[in-house]
Design a protein around this motif. Sequence first.
Motif, PDB file in Angstrom:
ATOM      1  N   UNK A 201       0.828  -1.210   0.000  1.00 53.04           N
ATOM      2  CA  UNK A 201       0.000   0.000   0.000  1.00 53.04           C
ATOM      3  C   UNK A 201       0.862   1.259   0.000  1.00 53.04           C
ATOM      4  N   UNK A 202       1.950   1.231   0.761  1.00 53.34           N
ATOM      5  CA  UNK A 202       2.863   2.383   0.755  1.00 53.34           C
ATOM      6  C   UNK A 202       3.511   2.570  -0.612  1.00 53.34           C
ATOM      7  N   UNK A 203       3.817   1.444  -1.261  1.00 49.52           N
ATOM      8  CA  UNK A 203       4.406   1.526  -2.595  1.00 49.52           C
ATOM      9  C   UNK A 203       3.456   2.214  -3.571  1.00 49.52           C
ATOM     10  N   UNK A 204       2.177   1.854  -3.488  1.00 44.00           N
ATOM     11  CA  UNK A 204       1.185   2.494  -4.356  1.00 44.00           C
ATOM     12  C   UNK A 204       1.126   3.999  -4.087  1.00 44.00           C
ATOM     13  N   UNK A 205       1.216   4.377  -2.822  1.00 42.27           N
ATOM     14  CA  UNK A 205       1.167   5.794  -2.454  1.00 42.27           C
ATOM     15  C   UNK A 205       2.362   6.571  -3.004  1.00 42.27           C
ATOM     16  N   UNK A 206       3.464   5.864  -3.244  1.00 41.82           N
ATOM     17  CA  UNK A 206       4.670   6.489  -3.764  1.00 41.82           C
ATOM     18  C   UNK A 206       4.768   6.396  -5.284  1.00 41.82           C
ATOM     19  N   UNK A 207       3.674   6.027  -5.923  1.00 42.99           N
ATOM     20  CA  UNK A 207       3.658   5.985  -7.375  1.00 42.99           C
ATOM     21  C   UNK A 207       4.167   4.699  -7.979  1.00 42.99           C
ATOM     22  N   UNK A 208       4.359   3.672  -7.162  1.00 41.05           N
ATOM     23  CA  UNK A 208       4.782   2.365  -7.662  1.00 41.05           C
ATOM     24  C   UNK A 208       3.552   1.523  -7.998  1.00 41.05           C
ATOM     25  N   UNK A 209       3.776   0.420  -8.677  1.00 42.59           N
ATOM     26  CA  UNK A 209       2.689  -0.501  -8.983  1.00 42.59           C
ATOM     27  C   UNK A 209       3.000  -1.860  -8.383  1.00 42.59           C
ATOM     28  N   UNK A 210       1.966  -2.660  -8.177  1.00 50.15           N
ATOM     29  CA  UNK A 210       2.100  -4.021  -7.670  1.00 50.15           C
ATOM     30  C   UNK A 210       1.387  -4.940  -8.654  1.00 50.15           C
ATOM     31  N   UNK A 211       2.103  -5.941  -9.175  1.00 47.36           N
ATOM     32  CA  UNK A 211       1.521  -6.834 -10.172  1.00 47.36           C
ATOM     33  C   UNK A 211       1.836  -8.286  -9.851  1.00 47.36           C
ATOM     34  N   UNK A 212       0.864  -9.143 -10.123  1.00 44.89           N
ATOM     35  CA  UNK A 212       1.051 -10.578  -9.966  1.00 44.89           C
ATOM     36  C   UNK A 212       1.733 -11.114 -11.220  1.00 44.89           C
ATOM     37  N   UNK A 213       2.798 -11.882 -11.032  1.00 44.63           N
ATOM     38  CA  UNK A 213       3.522 -12.459 -12.158  1.00 44.63           C
ATOM     39  C   UNK A 213       2.666 -13.509 -12.870  1.00 44.63           C
ATOM     40  N   UNK A 214       2.893 -13.736 -14.150  1.00 42.95           N
ATOM     41  CA  UNK A 214       2.162 -14.794 -14.859  1.00 42.95           C
ATOM     42  C   UNK A 214       2.441 -16.169 -14.259  1.00 42.95           C
TER      43      UNK A 214
END
Length: 292
Positions: A201-214
């Motif tokens: 959640x902090x990463x999202x707040x800092x403009x990062x993205x979170x993605x599940x790998x294939x």
Amino acid sequence: MNRDRTAILITCHNRKPKTLACLDALFNQVLPAEVTLDVYLVDDGSTDGTTEAVRQTYPQVKILPGDGNLYWNRGMHKAFAEALKYDYDYYLWLNDDTILYPDAIASLLTTSHHLAAQGEEKAIIVGSMAHPETGKLTYGGLARNSWWHPFKYKLVEPDKDPQPVDTMNGNCVLIPRSVVQAVGNLDPAFTHSIGDIDYGLRAQQQGCTVLVAPGYTGKCQTNPPQAHAWLAPELTLRQRWQKANQIKGFPPAESKVFCQRHASRLWLFFWALPYVRLVSISILGAAEDNKT
């Protein structure tokens, strides 16, 4: 400089067979020549000979001792802090009860490279775990599934393409240097759980993205949900509160930090909600007992 210098971060406590099995799968990864792995293992006060066994079998592992009170999040924080001194290209969180598939790390790195080429340089890549017997999803990326509750999540099934999510379980997570520069380390305000979800959640707040790998990255059995042990119907109010207040429950002080950070102006409501439920369950249970 090698673009894929990767620090593997693990913490363990009295699970020698699982820890050794995890390391065995790790050191049998099929990797491109440009990928190098350095393993940082926090042994949080194990008394089952874990440190000695790891030193004998995998002498290249950098072992950091703990006093038995670090648990998952603070143990991982310690490993992360040590690895940060050497400015790696990638940092991989890995649970010691996780068995990686042979191409797991190569696949995670490939996904990261592809996303970076598309402009998503600050992307956390989450590996999905399959149950070793059923093959069903056990841990991985988490997406919100409630329109009103900010902390209700569902696991997201991996697909053939990366899937965006809100945050993640910390079983197998690849974090590039660019994300670490923006977010930093795990927050030691959390002892055992919540820290991985907070980081996403902090990463999202800092403009990062979170993605599940294939696809699936490895195998991991579901651990008993100790955070919900307080729901057992036979408990008294005092017993419920004691279980909720345990490190592996949802301690009020740690929950407060999380809610203040991620629930905006309604943080007090969402912080109090599980404790109100705790009292309600006890009162309703007592009322039912009085009827019989």
